[in-house]
Design an enzyme around this catalytic site. Structure first.
Site, PDB file in Angstrom:
ATOM      1  CD  GLU A  17      -3.391   0.703   0.334  1.00  0.00           C
ATOM      2  OE1 GLU A  17      -2.385   1.611  -0.098  1.00  0.00           O
ATOM      3  OE2 GLU A  17      -4.078   0.557   0.782  1.00  0.00           O
ATOM      4  NE  ARG A 111      -5.097  -2.467   9.339  1.00  0.00           N
ATOM      5  CZ  ARG A 111      -5.411  -1.585   8.029  1.00  0.00           C
ATOM      6  NH1 ARG A 111      -4.457  -1.091   7.716  1.00  0.00           N
ATOM      7  NH2 ARG A 111      -5.485  -2.227   7.168  1.00  0.00           N
ATOM      8  CG  ASN A 113      -6.703   2.125   5.482  1.00  0.00           C
ATOM      9  OD1 ASN A 113      -5.383   1.049   5.475  1.00  0.00           O
ATOM     10  ND2 ASN A 113      -6.740   2.531   5.020  1.00  0.00           N
ATOM     11  CG  ASN A 159      -9.082   3.600   1.236  1.00  0.00           C
ATOM     12  OD1 ASN A 159      -7.337   3.325   2.361  1.00  0.00           O
ATOM     13  ND2 ASN A 159      -9.212   1.928   1.833  1.00  0.00           N
ATOM     14  CG  ASP A 208      -7.833   0.264  -1.056  1.00  0.00           C
ATOM     15  OD1 ASP A 208      -7.386   1.187  -0.483  1.00  0.00           O
ATOM     16  OD2 ASP A 208      -8.132  -0.648  -1.175  1.00  0.00           O
TER      17      ASP A 208
END
Length: 320
Positions: A17, A111, A113, A159, A208
């Site tokens: 990512e 968490r 991102n 995202n 995303d």
């Protein structure tokens, strides 16, 4: 317009990512979220006639927690959105705590991102629950002085951050909505307003990570669809990049001219049968989309150095 991306040399990651072109170093940064790895690589010649470069892994820093994204710092080193905190990684790879947002103490593990710097060098970073509990995440703004502000609450999977060329609009995806939204963005204050739908990815997959090109088109990684889709500033479909890996996680413009699109993918969660059908899942892919991106500002912890950062593709530094 239909394009096809080619895989790059570094081996597959679990949840690759957060690609970002580091203009000051002339190389690419990316993360493997669940493995807690921060990678750096150089663009190099490819041994074929595709006309595209390959990517060579140069260094890796391992963290003691998942890492959602990293961004270059104007002062040198990196800022990382990792676990539920912000970390500094110096140029030697040493890691130190910087600051942490006030995350709800409700027993839901979360968490960081996706994260990216705005045109003034403030870092926007979002969270999600490990088990993707609906509306358990948030979107935060980290100012260079360490102040953390909550911009959005009740986010499911934060995202897709990117700004219009004039900096007045922010594109953002809460992935389970299957929609990219756009906000009016106040560059002076970092405030959001006037949220509205921009583009719908439909049943094929979830939006995303994303990147915005110099002409204002929005390139969206579509998780589950094996595609990056580009939309015009009016939300109309402009181009589709086919990626031979279903879980497309993010994309970024890279290279000296910002004319390459680097695309990350993931292998995490795929069955053995799916992995056999997608042997390149988890790799980084590259294509030349026929447009240029915009330089991503560094985290502005050194205003003097931040102001000298390239602001157009033609000022960009680096080598292939």
């Amino acid at each position: 317009m239909h394009l096809t991306a080619l895989p790059c040399a570094p081996g597959p990651g679990r949840l690759t990512e957060g690609p970002v072109w580091h203009a000051a170093h002339g190389d690419l940064l990316w993360v493997d979220i669940t493995a807690g790895l921060v990678h750096r690589g150089d663009l190099v010649d490819r041994d074929d006639d595709s006309g595209l470069p390959d990517l060579r892994l140069t260094t890796t820093v391992g963290l003691d927690r998942p890492v959602g994204a990293v961004a270059p710092c104007a002062s040198g080193g990196l800022i990382a959105a990792a676990g539920t905190t912000f970390l500094r990684i110096d140029e030697a790879g040493a890691v130190s705590e910087f600051v942490a947002p006030a995350v709800p103490d409700d027993g839901t593990p979360r968490r960081m991102n996706d994260a990216k710097c705005d045109p003034r060098g403030r870092l926007l970073a979002g969270t999600m629950a490990y088990d993707t509990t609906a509306e358990a995440g948030a979107l935060y703004r980290l100012d260079p002085d360490g102040t953390v502000t909550t911009l959005l609450g009740q986010v499911s999977i934060s995202n897709g951050l990117g700004w219009s060329p004039d900096g007045r609009q922010l594109y953002y995806a809460d992935s389970p909505t299957r929609r990219v939204d756009v906000f009016d963005y106040d560059a002076a204050t970092g405030a959001l307003s006037n949220r509205r739908p921009f583009a719908d990815t439909g049943p094929a997959g979830l939006p995303d990570g994303l990147a915005v090109d110099a002409e204002g088109r929005v390139w969206v990684a579509v998780w589950g669809a094996g595609q990056v889709r580009a939309y015009t500033a009016d939300g109309e479909l402009h181009a589709v990049v086919t990626v031979p890996a279903s879980q497309v996680s993010s994309c970024a413009f890279a290279g000296p001219g910002l004319d390459l699109l680097m695309i990350t993918t993931a292998a995490d969660g795929l069955t053995a049968r799916q992995l056999a059908a997608e042997p390149d899942a988890g790799r980084i892919f590259v294509c030349r989309p026929g447009t240029r991106g915009m330089p991503v500002p560094p985290f502005a912890d050194d205003p003097a150095r931040a102001s000298s950062y390239p602001t157009s593709p033609h000022e960009h530094r680096g080598s292939v």
